[in-house]
Structures are given as structure tokens and as C-alpha cells.
Design an enzyme around this catalytic site. Structure first.
Site, PDB file in Angstrom:
ATOM      1  N   ARG A  76      -7.476 -17.045  49.655  1.00  0.00           N
ATOM      2  CA  ARG A  76      -8.279 -16.960  48.418  1.00  0.00           C
ATOM      3  C   ARG A  76      -9.721 -16.531  48.675  1.00  0.00           C
ATOM      4  O   ARG A  76     -10.604 -16.825  47.888  1.00  0.00           O
ATOM      5  CB  ARG A  76      -8.235 -18.273  47.640  1.00  0.00           C
ATOM      6  CG  ARG A  76      -6.846 -18.626  47.128  1.00  0.00           C
ATOM      7  CD  ARG A  76      -6.910 -19.686  46.046  1.00  0.00           C
ATOM      8  NE  ARG A  76      -5.588 -19.960  45.507  1.00  0.00           N
ATOM      9  CZ  ARG A  76      -4.790 -20.942  45.918  1.00  0.00           C
ATOM     10  NH1 ARG A  76      -5.204 -21.749  46.878  1.00  0.00           N
ATOM     11  NH2 ARG A  76      -3.617 -21.108  45.364  1.00  0.00           N
ATOM     12  N   LYS A 124     -16.133  -2.901  45.513  1.00  0.00           N
ATOM     13  CA  LYS A 124     -14.834  -2.506  44.976  1.00  0.00           C
ATOM     14  C   LYS A 124     -13.846  -2.394  46.126  1.00  0.00           C
ATOM     15  O   LYS A 124     -14.082  -1.671  47.092  1.00  0.00           O
ATOM     16  CB  LYS A 124     -14.919  -1.148  44.273  1.00  0.00           C
ATOM     17  CG  LYS A 124     -15.396  -1.193  42.842  1.00  0.00           C
ATOM     18  CD  LYS A 124     -15.228   0.201  42.241  1.00  0.00           C
ATOM     19  CE  LYS A 124     -15.670   0.250  40.805  1.00  0.00           C
ATOM     20  NZ  LYS A 124     -15.494   1.604  40.234  1.00  0.00           N
ATOM     21  N   GLU A 151     -19.543  13.115  47.451  1.00  0.00           N
ATOM     22  CA  GLU A 151     -20.102  11.899  46.857  1.00  0.00           C
ATOM     23  C   GLU A 151     -21.633  11.904  46.896  1.00  0.00           C
ATOM     24  O   GLU A 151     -22.284  11.373  46.001  1.00  0.00           O
ATOM     25  CB  GLU A 151     -19.563  10.655  47.564  1.00  0.00           C
ATOM     26  CG  GLU A 151     -18.069  10.406  47.366  1.00  0.00           C
ATOM     27  CD  GLU A 151     -17.745   9.741  46.032  1.00  0.00           C
ATOM     28  OE1 GLU A 151     -18.654   9.566  45.191  1.00  0.00           O
ATOM     29  OE2 GLU A 151     -16.565   9.403  45.832  1.00  0.00           O
ATOM     30  N   LYS A 194     -26.729   3.746  44.562  1.00  0.00           N
ATOM     31  CA  LYS A 194     -25.555   2.942  44.226  1.00  0.00           C
ATOM     32  C   LYS A 194     -25.938   1.470  44.085  1.00  0.00           C
ATOM     33  O   LYS A 194     -25.471   0.787  43.162  1.00  0.00           O
ATOM     34  CB  LYS A 194     -24.450   3.104  45.269  1.00  0.00           C
ATOM     35  CG  LYS A 194     -23.201   2.311  44.882  1.00  0.00           C
ATOM     36  CD  LYS A 194     -21.939   2.816  45.500  1.00  0.00           C
ATOM     37  CE  LYS A 194     -20.730   2.123  44.880  1.00  0.00           C
ATOM     38  NZ  LYS A 194     -19.450   2.558  45.484  1.00  0.00           N
ATOM     39  N   GLU A 226     -18.587  -3.069  36.465  1.00  0.00           N
ATOM     40  CA  GLU A 226     -18.305  -1.833  35.724  1.00  0.00           C
ATOM     41  C   GLU A 226     -18.047  -2.072  34.241  1.00  0.00           C
ATOM     42  O   GLU A 226     -17.077  -1.590  33.671  1.00  0.00           O
ATOM     43  CB  GLU A 226     -17.114  -1.084  36.364  1.00  0.00           C
ATOM     44  CG  GLU A 226     -17.108   0.392  36.009  1.00  0.00           C
ATOM     45  CD  GLU A 226     -16.059   1.191  36.775  1.00  0.00           C
ATOM     46  OE1 GLU A 226     -15.795   2.309  36.362  1.00  0.00           O
ATOM     47  OE2 GLU A 226     -15.534   0.682  37.782  1.00  0.00           O
ATOM     48  N   ARG A 249     -22.296   1.069  35.633  1.00  0.00           N
ATOM     49  CA  ARG A 249     -21.597   1.397  36.874  1.00  0.00           C
ATOM     50  C   ARG A 249     -20.572   2.511  36.669  1.00  0.00           C
ATOM     51  O   ARG A 249     -20.229   3.226  37.613  1.00  0.00           O
ATOM     52  CB  ARG A 249     -20.927   0.150  37.459  1.00  0.00           C
ATOM     53  CG  ARG A 249     -20.330   0.420  38.837  1.00  0.00           C
ATOM     54  CD  ARG A 249     -19.989  -0.830  39.614  1.00  0.00           C
ATOM     55  NE  ARG A 249     -19.445  -0.481  40.911  1.00  0.00           N
ATOM     56  CZ  ARG A 249     -19.213  -1.333  41.899  1.00  0.00           C
ATOM     57  NH1 ARG A 249     -19.508  -2.610  41.733  1.00  0.00           N
ATOM     58  NH2 ARG A 249     -18.724  -0.933  43.044  1.00  0.00           N
ATOM     59  N   ASN A 291     -18.618   7.142  38.366  1.00  0.00           N
ATOM     60  CA  ASN A 291     -17.333   7.844  38.289  1.00  0.00           C
ATOM     61  C   ASN A 291     -17.486   9.302  37.864  1.00  0.00           C
ATOM     62  O   ASN A 291     -16.491   9.939  37.517  1.00  0.00           O
ATOM     63  CB  ASN A 291     -16.398   7.117  37.317  1.00  0.00           C
ATOM     64  CG  ASN A 291     -15.964   5.774  37.864  1.00  0.00           C
ATOM     65  OD1 ASN A 291     -15.503   5.674  38.992  1.00  0.00           O
ATOM     66  ND2 ASN A 291     -16.138   4.721  37.069  1.00  0.00           N
ATOM     67  N   HIS A 343     -14.778  11.708  38.757  1.00  0.00           N
ATOM     68  CA  HIS A 343     -13.615  10.974  39.251  1.00  0.00           C
ATOM     69  C   HIS A 343     -12.406  11.004  38.318  1.00  0.00           C
ATOM     70  O   HIS A 343     -11.283  10.842  38.770  1.00  0.00           O
ATOM     71  CB  HIS A 343     -14.006   9.518  39.560  1.00  0.00           C
ATOM     72  CG  HIS A 343     -14.771   9.373  40.840  1.00  0.00           C
ATOM     73  ND1 HIS A 343     -16.004   9.963  41.033  1.00  0.00           N
ATOM     74  CD2 HIS A 343     -14.478   8.714  41.994  1.00  0.00           C
ATOM     75  CE1 HIS A 343     -16.434   9.656  42.257  1.00  0.00           C
ATOM     76  NE2 HIS A 343     -15.532   8.907  42.848  1.00  0.00           N
ATOM     77  N   HIS A 381      -9.164  11.898  40.311  1.00  0.00           N
ATOM     78  CA  HIS A 381      -8.013  11.022  40.501  1.00  0.00           C
ATOM     79  C   HIS A 381      -6.719  11.670  40.011  1.00  0.00           C
ATOM     80  O   HIS A 381      -5.656  11.483  40.599  1.00  0.00           O
ATOM     81  CB  HIS A 381      -8.248   9.676  39.801  1.00  0.00           C
ATOM     82  CG  HIS A 381      -9.271   8.822  40.475  1.00  0.00           C
ATOM     83  ND1 HIS A 381      -9.834   7.715  39.885  1.00  0.00           N
ATOM     84  CD2 HIS A 381      -9.843   8.905  41.703  1.00  0.00           C
ATOM     85  CE1 HIS A 381     -10.694   7.158  40.721  1.00  0.00           C
ATOM     86  NE2 HIS A 381     -10.714   7.862  41.821  1.00  0.00           N
ATOM     87  N   HIS A 418     -10.423  13.055  49.032  1.00  0.00           N
ATOM     88  CA  HIS A 418     -11.058  12.424  47.870  1.00  0.00           C
ATOM     89  C   HIS A 418     -12.386  13.089  47.520  1.00  0.00           C
ATOM     90  O   HIS A 418     -12.632  13.444  46.359  1.00  0.00           O
ATOM     91  CB  HIS A 418     -11.268  10.934  48.125  1.00  0.00           C
ATOM     92  CG  HIS A 418     -11.990  10.238  46.998  1.00  0.00           C
ATOM     93  ND1 HIS A 418     -11.418  10.027  45.768  1.00  0.00           N
ATOM     94  CD2 HIS A 418     -13.258   9.737  46.922  1.00  0.00           C
ATOM     95  CE1 HIS A 418     -12.289   9.419  44.966  1.00  0.00           C
ATOM     96  NE2 HIS A 418     -13.409   9.233  45.654  1.00  0.00           N
TER      97      HIS A 418
END
Length: 377
Positions: free
Chosen positions: A130, A152, A194, A236, A246, A250, A254, A257, A261, A275
């Protein structure tokens, strides 16, 4: 942009989240200093390193030596390189290994690799017992400027990219720019996609700096690399501090993106499209869409494409090797994106370079038109 100092210095960016604050250290030689920098965070002098086979072959010995000089024992797991490892199977292997190694909640997992390893190791750390603390030592430009910062973590599923994951902040990031010297040019330029994104979404002066210094950065200028990584991490961090999970700002990260994606899914997360290459193409398409909707000047997409071309990067669907699905199918893949709300796609568009914003007010036909034009030979 402020003038950057010599490449020998270490720059530090603070991610000041309440109760979860951490530092990003950027500079050369940080792998050798890993023991010195991580030691104050350890409850016992033992860490568990998750890496991939390529990074292990090139750099694991140096990291182990950097830890050993401070009396820190390490165990390591090297997974196969590539996006295919960022899967349920890869997650199971990493998680079970941590349990087998009796890694405790108070211990430290070290993610030592590119974005795949950072995302996977972070997710494994988040769910094992956990929650185990973890540190990021990113080895690629893409991971140093993006995926290692902000917490993330996750894996890909059959339905799309990063659809299973958790927000789990690292306790430290060590971005050793000397590791970038061993990257193949294609891998480096993938990460540069990026870097460009940061200038395009929120800092026109940084984009201008990249236009002037991008070639030097690509060709190995250490001072330019330090400044590009530092500023990208700083941008960032600023956004993550405003919006960790997000809910608002935030989502600006993207930019490019939603297109990216879908293209990654269409190419099977294969070597046909890295990517960062998809991000660069996605940024060009986002500016095309913005200009088509009258949001930004027609010159802005041309300027984005000119810089990508100067860097030797792709900017269109037609530059992706092999066949792609038709525009309608790509739009269908976009609808699996995490950013879909109430069935509506959310795009990051721009009113100009450095002026990005998030909107759901985009007609599908406009997106289809941009995709068709980009695919046309």
C-alpha cells in the site's frame, strides 16, 4: 531566459507539495553522487533498483558503486526494454519481486531508466504494501524533463496508454545529464519533443531560446542540455504545484498528447513511433487545429514545423513509417483518452506560441480535416 551557467554546476528545482515536497537535481555526475544524496532519506542502508536490461548493461555498475561508497546495499531487477514492459505482466513481475526481496514500507525503490521504467516502478512502489517510497534516476531526456517529475505512474492496457495508474510522488529526482551522452540520436530527439512542448504551452521566450540553441543541445553542448532540462523541470514543477492531480492547469502538459496517444495505439506502441516523436507530431497538429479554428496566427504552425525540421524531427502523420488507420479510426482511438469528459474530447490548443489552453469545444470534423491533411502525401 536567463543566461545559463557552466555545465559543471548542479541546478535544483523544488517541487513544493504540502507533505510531499521533493527536489529535482539536474547536472552531470549525479549517478556517482547517488549514495550521498539518497542516504539522508534511508531508514536502513538498502535500496531496491528497478531498471531495464539496456540501462543495466550501460550504467547499473556506476549506480551500484555510487551507492556502495556510502555503505548502501542494493538489489536490482532488470526488465526487458521497451513499451511492452509497461503492462500488467511487467507490473506483476516488479511487484512480486519487491515482495520477494522483503522491501518494506520504509525502504526506497529506485526507478533507474527511461519513462517506461519510471512509470512502472513508480506504480509498483505505489501499490506494494500500500505504498513504498521511491526515487527517480531518469536516464533519457524524455524521462528527465517529463515522466520522472510530478508523480504520475502507470501502465498501458489493451484499451490505451496509461489507463491504469496512481499519483505517487517520488522523494527525489536525480537527472544526470551525462547519461544523455550515451543515447542514440533518435532517442534523444524523442525526448526533445517534450522539451519543445514546454515552450509551446507556456513560455514563448523558452521556445525562442530553443530555436537559437536546439542544434547545440542536440549536438552535445552540456551547458545547453543542463538549461533545457532545468527549465523544463521548473515549468512542470510549477504546474504540478498548482494542480497535482490534473483537475485543471496540469492538463496543459498534455499539449500534443491527445493526437500522440492515438498514434501510439495505432502503431501498436512499437518502434515505428516513439512517445516523444508522437508528442512532436501532436504539437504540430494541435497548432494546425488552432490555426484552422482561428485561434492563432497562420504563421505559428509554420514556425513549429520549421523548428522541428531543423532538429531533424517528424511533424506529420505521413512521416510515420507504415500504414496508419484512416482519420475516423484515429479519432475513435482519441475517444479512449483519459482526458475525455462526459463523452467529449478535451484538446490542448493555443492562442499563440506559449499560450496554450484546454477546451472541449472542438468539432470532430475539424479534427478529421487536420488528420487527413497531415496524412496526405
Amino acid at each position: 531566459m536567463n543566461a545559463f551557467a557552466t555545465a559543471s554546476r548542479i541546478a535544483t528545482v523544488r517541487v513544493d507539495l504540502p507533505g510531499r515536497a521533493y527536489d529535482i537535481h539536474v547536472g552531470a555526475g549525479l549517478v556517482a553522487q547517488a549514495g550521498q544524496r539518497l542516504k539522508p532519506l534511508l531508514r536502513r542502508r538498502r535500496v531496491a533498483i528497478i531498471t531495464d536490461e539496456t540501462v543495466a548493461r550501460e550504467h547499473l555498475g556506476a549506480l551500484e558503486a555510487g551507492l556502495a561508497v556510502e555503505g548502501i546495499e542494493s538489489v536490482s531487477l532488470a526488465l526487458p526494454p521497451g513499451e511492452g514492459t509497461k503492462s500488467w505482466q511487467g507490473l506483476a513481475r516488479a511487484t512480486e519481486w519487491l515482495i520477494e526481496e522483503r522491501v518494506e514500507r520504509g525502504d526506497l525503490v529506485v526507478a533507474f531508466g527511461g519513462g517506461v521504467i519510471g512509470d512502472l516502478a513508480g506504480f509498483a512502489a505505489a501499490i506494494t504494501r500500500r505504498g513504498i517510497r521511491f526515487a527517480q534516476i531518469p536516464t533519457t531526456l524524455l524521462a528527465q524533463v517529463d515522466s520522472s517529475v510530478g508523480g504520475k505512474t502507470g501502465i498501458n492496457t489493451a484499451q490505451g496508454k496509461n489507463l491504469a495508474g496512481a499519483f505517487h510522488q517520488p522523494v527525489m529526482v536525480l537527472a544526470d545529464i551525462s547519461l544523455l551522452d550515451t543515447l542514440p540520436e533518435r532517442e534523444f530527439l524523442s525526448g526533445y519533443g517534450e522539451v519543445v512542448k514546454y515552450g509551446l504551452l507556456g513560455d514563448a521566450a523558452f521556445f525562442e531560446w530553443l530555436e537559437a540553441n536546439g542544434a547545440s543541445l542536440r549536438d552535445g553542448d552540456a551547458a545547453a542540455r543542463l538549461e533545457a532540462v532545468r527549465r523544463s523541470c521548473e515549468m512542470k514543477a510549477e504546474i504540478v504545484m498548482r494542480d497535482e492531480t490534473e483537475q485543471g492547469d496540469r492538463a496543459l502538459l498534455n499539449l500534443g498528447h491527445t493526437f500522440c496517444h492515438a498514434l501510439e495505439a495505432a502503431t501498436g506502441y512499437s518502434d515505428r513511433l516513439r512517445h516523444g516523436e508522437g508528442v512532436a507530431i501532436g504539437c504540430a497538429l494541435a497548432f494546425d487545429l488552432s490555426a484552422r479554428l482561428g485561434l492563432c496566427a497562420q504563421e505559428d504552425p509554420s514556425r513549429v514545423r520549421a523548428h522541428l525540421a531543423e532538429m531533424g524531427m517528424r511533424a506529420d502523420l505521413r512521416a510515420i513509417p507504415g500504414d496508419l488507420p484512416p482519420a475516423e479510426a484515429l479519432l475513435g482511438l482519441m475517444r479512449q483518452d483519459k482526458k475525455v469528459q462526459d463523452g467529449k474530447l478535451r484538446f490542448v490548443l493555443a492562442r499563440g506560441i506559449g499560450q496554450a489552453f484546454v477546451t472541449s469545444d472542438v468539432q470532430p470534423e475539424a479534427v478529421l480535416s487536420v488528420l487527413r491533411d497531415s496524412a496526405r502525401h
